[in-house]
Design an enzyme around this catalytic site. Sequence first.
Site, PDB file in Angstrom:
ATOM      1  N   CYS A  99       0.690  -1.085   0.037  1.00  0.00           N
ATOM      2  CA  CYS A  99      -0.070  -0.336  -0.224  1.00  0.00           C
ATOM      3  C   CYS A  99       1.131   1.254  -0.178  1.00  0.00           C
ATOM      4  O   CYS A  99       1.898   1.344  -0.339  1.00  0.00           O
ATOM      5  CB  CYS A  99      -0.912  -0.086   1.093  1.00  0.00           C
ATOM      6  SG  CYS A  99      -0.076  -0.185   3.278  1.00  0.00           S
ATOM      7  N   ARG A 100       0.489   2.438   0.160  1.00  0.00           N
ATOM      8  CA  ARG A 100       1.072   3.584   0.059  1.00  0.00           C
ATOM      9  C   ARG A 100       2.506   3.445   1.214  1.00  0.00           C
ATOM     10  O   ARG A 100       4.165   3.785   1.093  1.00  0.00           O
ATOM     11  CB  ARG A 100       0.584   4.942   0.982  1.00  0.00           C
ATOM     12  CG  ARG A 100       0.977   5.985   0.806  1.00  0.00           C
ATOM     13  CD  ARG A 100      -0.231   7.660   0.876  1.00  0.00           C
ATOM     14  NE  ARG A 100      -0.178   7.719   2.457  1.00  0.00           N
ATOM     15  CZ  ARG A 100       0.672   7.609   3.548  1.00  0.00           C
ATOM     16  NH1 ARG A 100       1.515   8.460   3.076  1.00  0.00           N
ATOM     17  NH2 ARG A 100       0.079   8.049   4.442  1.00  0.00           N
TER      18      ARG A 100
END
Length: 139
Positions: A99-100
Amino acid sequence: MKIFEFLFANEQIFTTITLILLIALLIGNIVVDKLKKYKDIDPNGAVTLMDNNNLILLDVREEKERKVGYIDGDIHIPLANVKSKLFSLDKHKKVLVYCRSGSRSAYISGLLTRNKFVNVYNLKGGFKAWKKAKLPIKT
């Protein structure tokens, strides 16, 4: 016995409670870390893992986050949709989730292992760590 007198003295009780809570949180963190069935992996370890054809690279970020880039060869399933799309993923393959920053992917990594996926990896630090390591991205 003097230590107990000191720890539980009226003027020390707040400090003692804080100390007990911190110790409990530390122990809880250690236990949770030992019980998780996926592995956290750094970007260099992820590159090594990607040399395997038997790998699913799963991006769980939102569509708008992909505008800054993504890792080539990934499958994009936003976090909210992963549960309903589990059936479309091969449980026998290795799965590297990102994810980020690594938080949402850790959650999904846990979800995958609870659903009988065996070889699950979480990209520690997420896409931010990937970019910081100056690894290739697609835009």
